[in-house]
Motif scaffolding. Structure first.
Motif, mmCIF file in Angstrom:
data_model
loop_
_atom_site.group_PDB
_atom_site.id
_atom_site.type_symbol
_atom_site.label_atom_id
_atom_site.label_comp_id
_atom_site.label_asym_id
_atom_site.label_seq_id
_atom_site.Cartn_x
_atom_site.Cartn_y
_atom_site.Cartn_z
ATOM 1 N N GLY A 23 19.353 -30.895 -32.573
ATOM 2 C CA GLY A 23 19.232 -29.493 -32.163
ATOM 3 C C GLY A 23 18.248 -29.343 -31.030
ATOM 4 N N SER A 24 16.951 -29.266 -31.360
ATOM 5 C CA SER A 24 15.950 -29.117 -30.300
ATOM 6 C C SER A 24 14.615 -29.699 -30.754
ATOM 7 C CB SER A 24 15.775 -27.647 -29.922
ATOM 8 O OG SER A 24 15.250 -26.915 -31.008
ATOM 9 N N PHE A 25 13.811 -30.033 -29.759
ATOM 10 C CA PHE A 25 12.483 -30.577 -30.031
ATOM 11 C C PHE A 25 11.544 -30.164 -28.919
ATOM 12 C CE2 PHE A 25 14.513 -33.852 -27.445
ATOM 13 C CZ PHE A 25 13.523 -34.173 -26.520
ATOM 14 N N THR A 26 10.252 -30.232 -29.223
ATOM 15 C CA THR A 26 9.190 -30.008 -28.249
ATOM 16 C C THR A 26 8.185 -31.135 -28.395
ATOM 17 O OG1 THR A 26 9.437 -27.601 -28.343
ATOM 18 C CG2 THR A 26 7.344 -28.437 -27.496
ATOM 19 N N ILE A 27 7.777 -31.714 -27.264
ATOM 20 C CA ILE A 27 6.747 -32.755 -27.270
ATOM 21 C C ILE A 27 5.454 -32.137 -26.743
ATOM 22 C CG2 ILE A 27 6.005 -34.973 -26.333
ATOM 23 C CD1 ILE A 27 8.966 -35.712 -26.026
ATOM 24 N N GLY A 70 15.483 -30.271 -25.199
ATOM 25 C CA GLY A 70 14.122 -30.782 -25.256
ATOM 26 C C GLY A 70 13.180 -29.955 -24.406
ATOM 27 N N ASP A 71 11.959 -29.811 -24.870
ATOM 28 C CA ASP A 71 10.925 -29.083 -24.144
ATOM 29 C C ASP A 71 9.644 -29.896 -24.257
ATOM 30 O OD1 ASP A 71 9.839 -27.071 -22.629
ATOM 31 O OD2 ASP A 71 9.739 -25.606 -24.243
ATOM 32 N N TRP A 72 8.690 -29.626 -23.405
ATOM 33 C CA TRP A 72 7.438 -30.377 -23.433
ATOM 34 C C TRP A 72 6.286 -29.482 -23.018
ATOM 35 C CZ3 TRP A 72 4.784 -30.993 -18.810
ATOM 36 C CH2 TRP A 72 5.509 -30.685 -17.648
ATOM 37 N N LEU A 73 5.099 -29.882 -23.451
ATOM 38 C CA LEU A 73 3.870 -29.167 -23.126
ATOM 39 C C LEU A 73 2.781 -30.213 -22.922
ATOM 40 C CD1 LEU A 73 2.427 -26.420 -22.883
ATOM 41 C CD2 LEU A 73 2.008 -26.545 -25.332
ATOM 42 N N ALA A 74 2.230 -30.279 -21.715
ATOM 43 C CA ALA A 74 1.180 -31.252 -21.391
ATOM 44 C C ALA A 74 -0.181 -30.654 -21.726
ATOM 45 C CB ALA A 74 1.260 -31.665 -19.929
ATOM 46 N N GLU A 75 -0.453 -30.570 -23.017
ATOM 47 C CA GLU A 75 -1.709 -29.998 -23.485
ATOM 48 C C GLU A 75 -2.119 -30.718 -24.766
ATOM 49 O OE1 GLU A 75 -3.711 -25.587 -23.996
ATOM 50 O OE2 GLU A 75 -1.636 -25.785 -23.401
ATOM 51 N N GLY A 76 -3.408 -30.846 -24.976
ATOM 52 C CA GLY A 76 -3.914 -31.502 -26.173
ATOM 53 C C GLY A 76 -3.880 -30.584 -27.374
ATOM 54 N N VAL A 77 -3.800 -31.161 -28.559
ATOM 55 C CA VAL A 77 -3.733 -30.387 -29.794
ATOM 56 C C VAL A 77 -4.977 -29.525 -29.973
ATOM 57 C CG1 VAL A 77 -3.679 -30.577 -32.312
ATOM 58 C CG2 VAL A 77 -2.191 -31.992 -30.931
ATOM 59 N N ASP A 78 -6.156 -30.087 -29.719
ATOM 60 C CA ASP A 78 -7.392 -29.329 -29.907
ATOM 61 C C ASP A 78 -7.427 -28.085 -29.027
ATOM 62 O OD1 ASP A 78 -8.231 -31.256 -31.725
ATOM 63 O OD2 ASP A 78 -9.265 -32.424 -30.185
ATOM 64 N N ALA A 79 -7.100 -28.239 -27.757
ATOM 65 C CA ALA A 79 -7.099 -27.096 -26.832
ATOM 66 C C ALA A 79 -6.030 -26.091 -27.228
ATOM 67 C CB ALA A 79 -6.867 -27.577 -25.404
ATOM 68 N N LEU A 80 -4.885 -26.573 -27.642
ATOM 69 C CA LEU A 80 -3.788 -25.688 -28.028
ATOM 70 C C LEU A 80 -4.128 -24.893 -29.284
ATOM 71 C CD1 LEU A 80 -0.959 -24.823 -27.276
ATOM 72 C CD2 LEU A 80 -0.080 -26.751 -28.564
ATOM 73 N N LEU A 81 -4.746 -25.543 -30.257
ATOM 74 C CA LEU A 81 -5.140 -24.839 -31.478
ATOM 75 C C LEU A 81 -6.241 -23.813 -31.207
ATOM 76 C CD1 LEU A 81 -5.142 -27.677 -34.161
ATOM 77 C CD2 LEU A 81 -3.495 -25.812 -33.896
ATOM 78 N N ALA A 82 -7.137 -24.129 -30.272
ATOM 79 C CA ALA A 82 -8.199 -23.175 -29.922
ATOM 80 C C ALA A 82 -7.625 -21.950 -29.211
ATOM 81 C CB ALA A 82 -9.246 -23.854 -29.044
#
Length: 144
Positions: A23-27, A70-82
């Motif tokens: 179906g779909s995914f995001t990295i 497919g989709d992607w986001l060039a960001e770290g988990v810590d920054a994204l959660l903040a």
């Protein structure tokens, strides 16, 4: 589905879901493609050196099955959660690879509260582990 870090383990796992048409995914991955990635990750090539690993892996994975988005986001988990703690709540499952415990624990807590299953995959050469973080799910609930 969301894959956190497009490591060799993560992209191989994702490949096995893309091929049958998941179906779909995001990295989500803030790291650029490094020389180390070239030695063990089939979803990056030499021409990708220095480029966002999330984008490169997404590009090659979606070529395997045109029916999968497919989709992607060039960001770290810590920054994204903040910045946006509810970002991961919209996924049906999140798979994390190569994530340090300091980043994994806050992610797990948010996903647990949102009832989104978290799979934590690690590999060490020929040995690997997979941990599932979710509420108990048993067949007893269906009998009622």
């Amino acid at each position: 589905m969301c894959l956190v870090n497009a490591t060799a383990t993560g992209t191989e796992l994702l490949k096995n879901l893309v091929l049958p048409g998941m179906g779909s995914f995001t990295i989500v991955d803030a790291e650029p493609v490094s020389a180390r990635d070239l030695g063990n990750n089939f979803f990056v090539t030499k021409r990708h050196l220095g480029q966002p690993r999330a984008r490169c892996a997404c590009e090659l994975l979606t070529e395997m099955n045109p029916d999968v988005k497919g989709d992607w986001l060039a960001e770290g988990v810590d920054a994204l959660l903040a910045k946006n703690p509810t970002f991961f709540n919209s996924f049906t499952v999140v798979v994390a690879t190569g994530l340090p415990e300091a980043s994994l624990l806050p992610l797990a807590a948010i996903l647990w509260a949102a009832k989104v299953p978290l799979l934590v995959a690690r590999s060490y050469g020929m040995v690997g582990t997979l941990r599932l973080v979710t509420e108990e799910h048993s067949g007893e609930e269906r009998k009622q």
